[in-house]
Design a protein around this motif. Structure first.
Motif, short mmCIF file in Angstrom:
data_model
loop_
_atom_site.label_atom_id
_atom_site.label_comp_id
_atom_site.label_asym_id
_atom_site.label_seq_id
_atom_site.Cartn_x
_atom_site.Cartn_y
_atom_site.Cartn_z
N ASP A 139 3.63 13.87 -0.31
CA ASP A 139 2.85 12.70 -0.30
C ASP A 139 3.35 11.89 -1.29
O ASP A 139 4.14 11.97 -2.02
CB ASP A 139 1.35 13.15 -0.51
N THR A 140 2.97 10.32 -1.25
CA THR A 140 3.23 9.49 -2.24
C THR A 140 1.96 9.24 -3.15
O THR A 140 0.91 8.95 -2.60
CB THR A 140 3.60 8.26 -1.40
N ARG B 189 5.17 6.34 -6.83
CA ARG B 189 5.62 4.80 -6.97
C ARG B 189 4.99 4.26 -8.35
O ARG B 189 3.84 4.20 -8.47
CB ARG B 189 5.03 3.99 -6.02
N TYR C 129 -0.90 16.74 -3.83
CA TYR C 129 0.09 15.55 -3.57
C TYR C 129 1.57 16.06 -3.10
O TYR C 129 2.81 15.40 -3.09
CB TYR C 129 0.53 14.39 -4.76
N GLU D 294 12.88 7.74 -0.47
CA GLU D 294 11.79 8.31 -0.02
C GLU D 294 11.92 8.88 1.29
O GLU D 294 11.43 10.21 1.56
CB GLU D 294 10.62 7.29 0.05
N GLY E 4 0.92 -1.31 0.12
CA GLY E 4 0.11 0.04 -0.08
C GLY E 4 0.92 1.03 0.02
O GLY E 4 1.84 1.24 0.33
N VAL E 5 0.31 2.25 -0.29
CA VAL E 5 0.80 3.63 -0.66
C VAL E 5 1.59 4.11 0.82
O VAL E 5 2.25 4.72 0.69
CB VAL E 5 -0.30 4.65 -1.09
N LYS E 6 1.20 3.50 1.90
CA LYS E 6 1.62 4.19 3.13
C LYS E 6 2.80 3.32 3.84
O LYS E 6 3.33 3.70 4.81
CB LYS E 6 0.51 4.35 4.20
N SER E 7 2.81 2.12 3.15
CA SER E 7 3.75 1.32 3.59
C SER E 7 5.29 1.50 3.35
O SER E 7 5.55 1.98 2.19
CB SER E 7 3.56 -0.37 2.89
N ASN E 8 6.19 1.46 4.19
CA ASN E 8 7.52 1.76 3.85
C ASN E 8 8.38 0.31 4.34
O ASN E 8 9.53 0.71 4.85
CB ASN E 8 7.93 2.89 5.03
N THR F 92 -4.55 1.37 -6.62
CA THR F 92 -5.30 2.66 -6.32
C THR F 92 -6.03 2.94 -7.53
O THR F 92 -5.86 2.47 -8.61
CB THR F 92 -4.50 3.79 -5.90
#
Length: 321
Positions: A222-223, A154, A219, A135, A117-121, A294
């Motif tokens: 943001d990612t 991404r 954005y 990032e 997901g977009v918030k995963s690091n 997404t």
């Protein structure tokens, strides 16, 4: 608000060329700076229309990069083309520093759609490690200096890159093969493949939106996660290739040790160590990292992205035609 001057570095490779081709259709050419190792390869028609073509590469010194970044307000930093973490970090972070010293106030960074997901690091893929480090560095710079902002893009896994995930099999392969030997059984989770040119178009639209009015750009710091609209298992991916190849092909799971010994794998990576690190990509796919989707791609393009089975026919065509 005046249109900001934007730069692309490096303005080469498939994504770089696609991005600037689409960008030059929607922003004034006098507001675009293309930086590459071989600026003479930029179309003379673009240069005559006002595009600036400057010479530099990731191997250039920070001082030289600072010079070529001068006058650019928003920079699209396209990641160095290697899956090896340490060298990517070694060249990318100084490029960001050079951009900031040159007065660049916003960096778009081309990351990759592993990590889920977009918030995963977090990712188990070696190819994602330098992206995550870059990032994090951009976020740190923005937190320390409110005059500097960033957007991480991404980019989804290219439909054009399928051979990397099929032991370098392509529909045009000769002689014909009946098995694809990879350290994965082909079942889900899979990959939300997307066309590289559509990623370039979406990236260009994001950059143009910021350049036109940065205050309204949604954005900032943001990612963005750009993906296809369907997840394809590797098994279904190969079935789409079979339709083009014209003969039956199946995945046969092998160990990582067996994979790295394949002649075509050794020919591409050049060393067992590099091939071993690349094999972590299948661990990431197995963990679902490439299956996150997404609607952002569709929202930015203003249309649904091309379906993968259509894309592969455009990329490779029907064998024998």
């Amino acid at each position: 608000m005046a249109m900001k001057t934007v730069g692309i570095f490096p303005a080469s490779g498939g994504l770089g060329r696609s991005t600037y081709r689409h960008l030059l259709e929607i922003v004034p050419k006098q507001k675009v700076v293309l930086i590459s190792r071989h600026p003479d390869k930029v179309s003379q028609a673009y240069v005559d229309a006002g595009v600036q073509a400057r010479q530099a590469s990731y191997e250039s010194s920070p001082a030289d990069l600072e010079v070529v970044f001068a006058g650019i307000e928003a920079l699209f930093l396209i990641s160095y083309p290697s899956h090896v973490r340490d060298y990517r970090i070694k060249v990318q972070l100084p490029a960001i520093d050079a951009a900031r010293c040159a007065g660049v106030t916003h960096v778009f960074y081309s990351s990759l759609a592993f990590a889920g997901g977009v918030k995963s690091n977090h990712s188990v893929a070696e190819v994602m490690q330098a992206h995550l480090a870059t990032e994090a560095y951009l976020a740190k710079m923005a937190a320390e200096d409110q005059s500097f902002t960033y957007t991480v893009i991404r980019e989804g896994l290219y439909a054009e890159s399928v051979p990397i995930y099929t032991a370098f099999f392509g529909p045009e392969a000769e002689p014909a093969v009946s098995e694809i030997l990879i350290p994965h059984d082909g079942t889900g989770p899979g990959v939300a493949w997307v066309e590289r040119d559509e990623l370039g178009e979406a990236s260009a639209k994001l950059i143009a939106s910021y350049a036109a009015d940065s205050d309204k750009f949604k954005y900032t710091n943001d990612t963005v996660l750009l993906t296809g609209t369907k997840v394809w298992t590797l098994e279904d991916t190969v079935k789409a290739l079979v339709e083009i190849a014209g003969h039956n092909i199946k995945i046969r799971q092998v160990s990582v040790d067996q994979y790295v010994e394949l002649k075509q794998v050794q020919a591409v990576f050049g060393s067992r160590e590099k091939a071993m690190t690349w094999a972590t990509a299948w661990e990431a796919i197995r963990a679902g990292e490439a299956a996150a989707m997404t609607s952002q791609m569709e929202e930015i393009l203003g249309r649904k992205p091309t379906d993968f089975d259509v894309s592969v026919k455009k990329i490779w065509g029907q064998k024998g035609q």
